[in-house]
Design an enzyme around this catalytic site. Structure first.
Site, PDB file in Angstrom:
ATOM      1  N   GLU A 158       7.083 -14.317  -0.618  1.00 38.97           N
ATOM      2  CA  GLU A 158       6.035 -14.236  -1.652  1.00 38.97           C
ATOM      3  C   GLU A 158       5.901 -15.512  -2.484  1.00 38.97           C
ATOM      4  O   GLU A 158       6.188 -15.519  -3.699  1.00 38.97           O
ATOM      5  CB  GLU A 158       6.300 -13.043  -2.573  1.00 38.97           C
ATOM      6  N   GLU A 343       7.962  -5.634   3.101  1.00 38.96           N
ATOM      7  CA  GLU A 343       8.159  -4.836   1.877  1.00 38.96           C
ATOM      8  C   GLU A 343       6.965  -3.915   1.680  1.00 38.96           C
ATOM      9  O   GLU A 343       5.815  -4.317   1.868  1.00 38.96           O
ATOM     10  CB  GLU A 343       8.230  -5.724   0.627  1.00 38.96           C
TER      11      GLU A 343
END
Ligand code: IFM
Length: 433
Positions: A158, A343
């Site tokens: 991320e 995720e």
């Protein structure tokens, strides 16, 4: 074969912040700033996974998953960011990797999940181009040390959060609030990713290498052309800003123009950043609702609260249908070879009653998102794995320990682990798949 897994990250679970030669990371520093983290929480102890990894591996095995996605703490293995390796830190990951393999679980590390060594931050952090090269050296060292047992590598998790939340909004480490620094950090994170891809492949051509990007699709409640522009900017800022360089070798023009700033690109950078990948790690949690706002910075839109929608304990909208659409869109737009959901999950206000944690909201979120993912897979999107976020409750960054994302509850004062009902659901779903 479809890969079932669970995810965690080092700073969020390991604890042992001052043990075994680990040096401080930017999160050790940031969490000491008064008001930066809810209740003044920090990762000093976290889930004490550094000492309890055997018990956690047993829980992973009990879940019946195939793979464990964790992150290596750079400040534990190269305390100064660059230079000598810390044998004690490496030994910990040896034990973790071997312990996973002994239990029939495939270890899937991420190399960078936001815990930059403070020593590297002191030299400018991701604002400094050199950090990208140090990151690649670190990647190379990890590949040499663990490559006999690790096949799948995620470079960076991320970059949106590191770049924008850490350097533009200042709500994550290192807590900087400056657009140009955020742009520089983006470019150096992505450059570090590209250099690390080469460094890993130098060690073995058999590795499977990818990056994890989080995607937050946007909708608007308005129907004006300006509201459509708000959606375009939100998508550009959150999603295309990171995916376009990686898959198309360029930053999105509309966003670069709107920023009116220079991206510090040097010759050859975009080739490195867009190295072909074996997979995209994709994280999805929620969709956002936006509206045009001429006065907003750095782009003229703002997030608004959509009425009457289901929300998690984070206040994030639950919308599984968006997950299906997102997967189809990413597949069409960027054609990754394979996609792994690295995720997906939700936080709720869990409570222990008679030694048990019943979490129907999390179970429902999980069930609906798995259905949504398989809908995309059945429509031809090459989604080949799902890693639930998260194995256990953990340090949720600036929100501290009150936001619980785990399938397994952690009673922090005793460090007792209690599988929630969602863990039983996940286990059964895997068993019956
Ligand atoms: O806990 C985080 C994780 O570290 C990165 N992705 C989102 C999760 C939930 O906020």
């Amino acid at each position: 074969m479809f890969t079932w897994g669970v995810s965690t990250s080092a700073y969020q679970i390991e604890g042992a912040a001052n043990e075994g030669g680990r040096a401080p990371s930017i999160w050790d520093t940031f969490s000491r700033i008064p008001g930066a983290v809810a209740k003044g929480d920090n990762g000093d102890v976290a889930c004490d996974h550094y000492h309890r990894y055997e018990e956690d591996l047993d829980l992973i095995k009990w879940l019946g998953v195939d793979a464990y996605h964790f992150s290596i703490a750079w400040p534990r293995v190269i305390p100064n960011g660059k230079g000598p390796l810390n044998q004690t830190g490496l030994d910990f990951y040896d034990r973790l990797i071997d312990g996973a393999l002994e239990r029939g679980i495939t270890p899937w590390p991420t190399l960078y999940h936001w815990d930059l060594p403070q020593a590297a931050q002191d030299k400018g952090g991701w604002n400094n181009r050199d950090t990208a090269y140090w990151f690649a050296e670190y990647a190379h060292a990890m590949a040499e040390r663990f490559g006999d047992r690790i096949k799948n590598w995620v470079t960076i998790n991320e970059p949106f959060c590191s770049a924008w939340l850490g350097h533009l909004y200042g709500v994550m480490a290192p807590g900087i609030k400056d657009l140009q620094t955020g742009i520089n950090a983006t470019h150096h994170l992505l450059l570090g990713h590209g250099l690390a891809v080469d460094a890993l492949r130098q060690v073995s051509a058999d590795f499977k290498v990818g990056i994890t990007l989080n995607f937050t699709p946007a909708i608007t409640l308005g129907d004006s052309a300006e509201d459509q522009l708000a959606v375009q900017y939100a998508d550009g800022f959150d999603n295309r800003w990171f995916a376009d360089p990686v898959f198309k070798a360029s930053y999105p023009k509309d966003i670069v123009e709107a920023f009116g700033k220079e991206v510090p690109i040097q010759p050859g950078d975009m080739d490195l950043i867009s190295r072909p990948l074996d997979f995209l790690g994709l994280n999805y949690y929620f969709r956002q609702t936006v509206a045009y706002d001429e006065s907003a910075k750095p782009l003229p839109y703002k997030m608004v609260t959509a009425p009457n929608v289901e929300r998690t304990g984070m206040g994030w909208e639950v919308h599984a249908g968006t997950f299906t659409e997102l997967l189809k869109h990413i597949n069409n737009e960027y054609q990754p070879k394979e996609i792994f959901i690295t995720e997906n999950g939700s936080a709720w206000d869990d409570v222990v009653v008679d030694g048990k944690v019943d979490d129907p909201n999390r179970t429902s979120y999980l069930a609906r998102h798995l259905d949504a993912m398989f809908e995309a897979k059945n429509a031809g999107v090459p989604v080949n794995g799902y890693f639930a976020w998260s194995l256990i409750d953990n340090f949720e960054w600036a929100y501290g320990y009150d936001k619980r994302f785990g399938l397994i509850y952690v009673d922090y004062p005793t460090q007792k682990r209690i599988p929630k009902s969602s863990a039983y659901y996940y286990r059964d779903r895997i068993k019956n798949s």
